[in-house]
Enzyme design. Structure first.
Site, PDB file in Angstrom:
ATOM      1  N   ALA A 196       0.859  -1.185   0.000  1.00  0.00           N
ATOM      2  CA  ALA A 196       0.000   0.000   0.000  1.00  0.00           C
ATOM      3  C   ALA A 196       0.892   1.230   0.000  1.00  0.00           C
ATOM      4  O   ALA A 196       1.954   1.234   0.621  1.00  0.00           O
ATOM      5  CB  ALA A 196      -0.915   0.021   1.231  1.00  0.00           C
ATOM      6  N   ALA A 222       0.507   5.591   0.219  1.00  0.00           N
ATOM      7  CA  ALA A 222      -0.348   6.763   0.375  1.00  0.00           C
ATOM      8  C   ALA A 222       0.504   8.028   0.289  1.00  0.00           C
ATOM      9  O   ALA A 222       1.641   8.006  -0.189  1.00  0.00           O
ATOM     10  CB  ALA A 222      -1.109   6.686   1.689  1.00  0.00           C
ATOM     11  N   SER A 223      -0.036   9.137   0.772  1.00  0.00           N
ATOM     12  CA  SER A 223       0.607  10.432   0.568  1.00  0.00           C
ATOM     13  C   SER A 223       1.884  10.610   1.366  1.00  0.00           C
ATOM     14  O   SER A 223       2.794  11.331   0.945  1.00  0.00           O
ATOM     15  CB  SER A 223      -0.379  11.553   0.937  1.00  0.00           C
ATOM     16  OG  SER A 223      -0.814  11.409   2.280  1.00  0.00           O
ATOM     17  N   ILE A 224       1.977   9.960   2.524  1.00  0.00           N
ATOM     18  CA  ILE A 224       3.109  10.183   3.415  1.00  0.00           C
ATOM     19  C   ILE A 224       4.057   9.002   3.458  1.00  0.00           C
ATOM     20  O   ILE A 224       5.268   9.171   3.583  1.00  0.00           O
ATOM     21  CB  ILE A 224       2.602  10.516   4.833  1.00  0.00           C
ATOM     22  CG1 ILE A 224       1.997  11.911   4.844  1.00  0.00           C
ATOM     23  CG2 ILE A 224       3.705  10.412   5.872  1.00  0.00           C
ATOM     24  CD1 ILE A 224       1.445  12.335   6.170  1.00  0.00           C
ATOM     25  N   ALA A 225       3.534   7.801   3.361  1.00  0.00           N
ATOM     26  CA  ALA A 225       4.364   6.614   3.555  1.00  0.00           C
ATOM     27  C   ALA A 225       3.839   5.451   2.736  1.00  0.00           C
ATOM     28  O   ALA A 225       2.756   5.529   2.130  1.00  0.00           O
ATOM     29  CB  ALA A 225       4.392   6.242   5.037  1.00  0.00           C
ATOM     30  N   GLN A 226       4.620   4.378   2.700  1.00  0.00           N
ATOM     31  CA  GLN A 226       4.163   3.134   2.103  1.00  0.00           C
ATOM     32  C   GLN A 226       4.431   1.993   3.078  1.00  0.00           C
ATOM     33  O   GLN A 226       5.239   2.108   3.994  1.00  0.00           O
ATOM     34  CB  GLN A 226       4.827   2.874   0.761  1.00  0.00           C
ATOM     35  CG  GLN A 226       6.307   2.608   0.796  1.00  0.00           C
ATOM     36  CD  GLN A 226       6.887   2.522  -0.618  1.00  0.00           C
ATOM     37  OE1 GLN A 226       6.396   3.166  -1.553  1.00  0.00           O
ATOM     38  NE2 GLN A 226       7.940   1.738  -0.792  1.00  0.00           N
ATOM     39  N   LYS A 259       6.198   0.285   7.980  1.00  0.00           N
ATOM     40  CA  LYS A 259       5.773   1.547   7.378  1.00  0.00           C
ATOM     41  C   LYS A 259       6.982   2.470   7.252  1.00  0.00           C
ATOM     42  O   LYS A 259       7.712   2.674   8.223  1.00  0.00           O
ATOM     43  CB  LYS A 259       4.688   2.207   8.238  1.00  0.00           C
ATOM     44  CG  LYS A 259       4.160   3.516   7.686  1.00  0.00           C
ATOM     45  CD  LYS A 259       3.004   4.036   8.533  1.00  0.00           C
ATOM     46  CE  LYS A 259       2.436   5.333   7.991  1.00  0.00           C
ATOM     47  NZ  LYS A 259       1.289   5.805   8.800  1.00  0.00           N
ATOM     48  N   ASP A 277      -8.182   9.793  11.238  1.00  0.00           N
ATOM     49  CA  ASP A 277      -8.070   9.637   9.783  1.00  0.00           C
ATOM     50  C   ASP A 277      -8.714   8.312   9.379  1.00  0.00           C
ATOM     51  O   ASP A 277      -8.116   7.499   8.686  1.00  0.00           O
ATOM     52  CB  ASP A 277      -6.582   9.668   9.387  1.00  0.00           C
ATOM     53  CG  ASP A 277      -6.367   9.989   7.913  1.00  0.00           C
ATOM     54  OD1 ASP A 277      -7.288  10.545   7.278  1.00  0.00           O
ATOM     55  OD2 ASP A 277      -5.283   9.680   7.387  1.00  0.00           O
TER      56      ASP A 277
END
Length: 509
Positions: free
Chosen positions: A133, A135-139, A155, A290
């Site tokens: 996965a 996303a905007s900040i991390a994978q 993460k 979130d």
């Protein structure tokens, strides 16, 4: 740097929306007034050439937001949960932002692990997958510990994400200052304070040590919540730019086909999402801030698994009681009491008419009751609520921003599972339970006992405080103070009474 150079960044934002075709799509989806549509497009068109191109393979809005950067992606993630605001088609497109963004390279991921742990990936993990996965900040990578074979999730922050966020936030600060200067009537909304709140939230999300602490605390708080699970961090393998947690099995809630294949009761899960959020906020004062579909998994037995604890909200006990009374008043349709609570908490200026405010609240609440949830336009409801707050001079409450935003997101998640869900009916049992335990005679007794416990700790200092007051009162230049403050005898009486109460009650607790 929050100077005028940020004007270029804001112009580029509008230009990017126009160049990618997102401007027209977003304005149409949000049913913007025709004049506003024309004005924004006319202003943006001359600068179209400055806009970022983005990925042509993506739909317009998703293309624009991914091109603009992580702060804009966060905004898109919120809109993805609100098909009632932006439309079903756009909401589906924006779900791409929740966990399907392009990943960064394995080489960069390995380098971050080595930098944080001082060990190579091969030394720590016997298995380390490609990103599962992003996303905007991390994978996130799925891995297995070399020491004991435990499956874990790793993460890792995106390279350079801290600087990218700071660039966006500086532009937001500049925009807020411009709005306050050019539109004085917006100052009650405290745009700069709202951005400062967002800034603080993001800074906490960029330090994964803090996220590990949040995950551990949240897991402790919710350990006894039926149908809900939180993976725990592996502290020895977590740092500022990476964190390791227990691997959470389950199907991503964002994968509708997989959720349908589980055969679980989606309506019951939608109800549980809402009720758990409220219970965490009211009972614990700590809630997931979130909670969109990308941060939730569902196991075959219907258990909800929460992920990503970078944004957590906290509200103090007094604010919890105020929030609960407001919700309870709406649920019981007691708009007079809702209005009184707003005035008592200072949310509405005291010079406003409480009866008029109660009538305005009734006009907001009544259309919701007795109406199928699919008939309620959240966009129109939010627009009218904005009118009410403006009419009565209500300022933005920064301590409630995240709570209110998450409430909107969670309702959107619940509706994605059950379009007919009614937030007021679902919230009723949780709010009533909190009210019965925290407002009333039992709560007063508990508050008094807590006060006594505090006083008992300060008991040994009270005699000295009284003596200091006596000495101060005996000074000639302060003699008039005895009439002003009630005199030393009052100090002595109050101090003695408080001390006695603290000692007696303290021994009973």
């Amino acid at each position: 740097m929050r100077g005028p150079h940020n004007l270029l960044r804001l112009i580029r934002t509008g230009a990017t929306f126009e160049r990618t075709g997102a401007m027209a799509q977003v304005l149409e989806a949000m049913n913007a007034p025709p004049r506003l549509r024309v004005a924004l497009r006319v202003l943006a068109w001359p600068f179209r050439w400055l806009g970022l191109k983005g990925d042509p393979a993506l739909p317009p809005a998703t293309r624009a937001l991914t091109a603009l950067g992580p702060a804009y992606i966060k905004f898109g993630q919120t809109l993805a949960t609100r098909p009632d605001v932006v439309g079903t088609e756009m909401a589906e497109q924006l779900r791409y932002l929740q966990d399907k963004l392009p990943p960064f390279s394995m080489a960069e991921a390995h380098a971050t692990v080595a930098e944080e742990l001082g060990l190579s990936v091969e030394e720590v993990f016997s298995e380390f997958s490609e990103p599962v996965a992003a996303a905007s900040i991390a994978q996130v990578h799925k891995a297995r510990l070399a020491s004991n074979g435990q499956k874990v999730a790793v993460k890792i922050l995106r390279p350079g994400v801290e600087r990218a966020f700071q660039t966006d936030i500086d532009a937001f600060y500049f925009a807020a200052s411009m709005i306050e200067a050019l539109l004085p009537q917006t100052r009650r909304l405290r745009p700069a304070d709202v951005i400062a709140h967002f800034d603080a939230t993001v800074q906490g999300e960029l330090d994964l040590r803090l996220e590990s602490a949040s995950a551990a605390e949240f897991a402790d708080n919710t350990a006894n919540d039926d149908g809900f699970a939180v993976p725990r961090p592996v502290w020895g393998l977590s740092g500022r730019r990476m964190m390791t947690l227990d691997w959470a099995e389950g199907v991503p809630m964002s994968d509708r086909a997989a959720v349908d294949a589980l055969g679980v009761d989606k309506s019951a899960i939608g109800t549980r999402v809402l009720q758990l959020f409220l219970r965490h906020a009211l009972r614990d004062g700590l809630f997931h801030g979130d909670l969109h579909q990308g941060n939730l998994k569902i196991t075959p037995d219907g258990t909800l698994v929460a992920l990503d604890f970078g944004i957590m909200g906290r509200i103090d006990e007094y604010t919890r009681r105020v929030y609960a009374e407001i919700l309870f008043g709406f649920i019981r349709r007691d708009y007079r009491r809702v209005a009184e609570v707003h005035f008592e908490a200072g949310y509405v200026p005291p010079d406003r008419d409480i009866d008029e405010f109660a009538r305005a609240l009734r006009s907001v609440g009544e259309p919701i009751f007795g109406m199928d949830a699919t008939q309620i336009s959240m966009a129109r409801l939010l627009a009218y609520l904005f009118e009410v707050t403006e009419r009565f001079g209500m300022e933005t409450r920064t301590e409630l921003i995240l709570l209110q935003r998450t409430m909107v997101v969670v309702e959107g998640v619940a509706r994605s599972l059950d379009p007919r869900i009614n937030i007021w009916k679902v919230a009723g049992p949780v709010v009533e339970e909190y009210i019965s335990e925290n407002i009333g005679p039992r709560a007063v007794t508990r508050d008094l006992l807590r006060t006594a416990r505090v006083l008992s700790r300060f008991g040994p200092r009270l005699p000295q405080l009284v003596e200091n007051a006596l000495i101060a009162q005996s000074q000639p230049d302060q003699g008039a103070g005895s009439g002003r403050g009630g005199g030393p005898l009052l100090w002595l009486a109050v101090g003695g009474a408080l001390f006695a109460a603290g000692v007696v009650l303290g021994t009973l607790i």
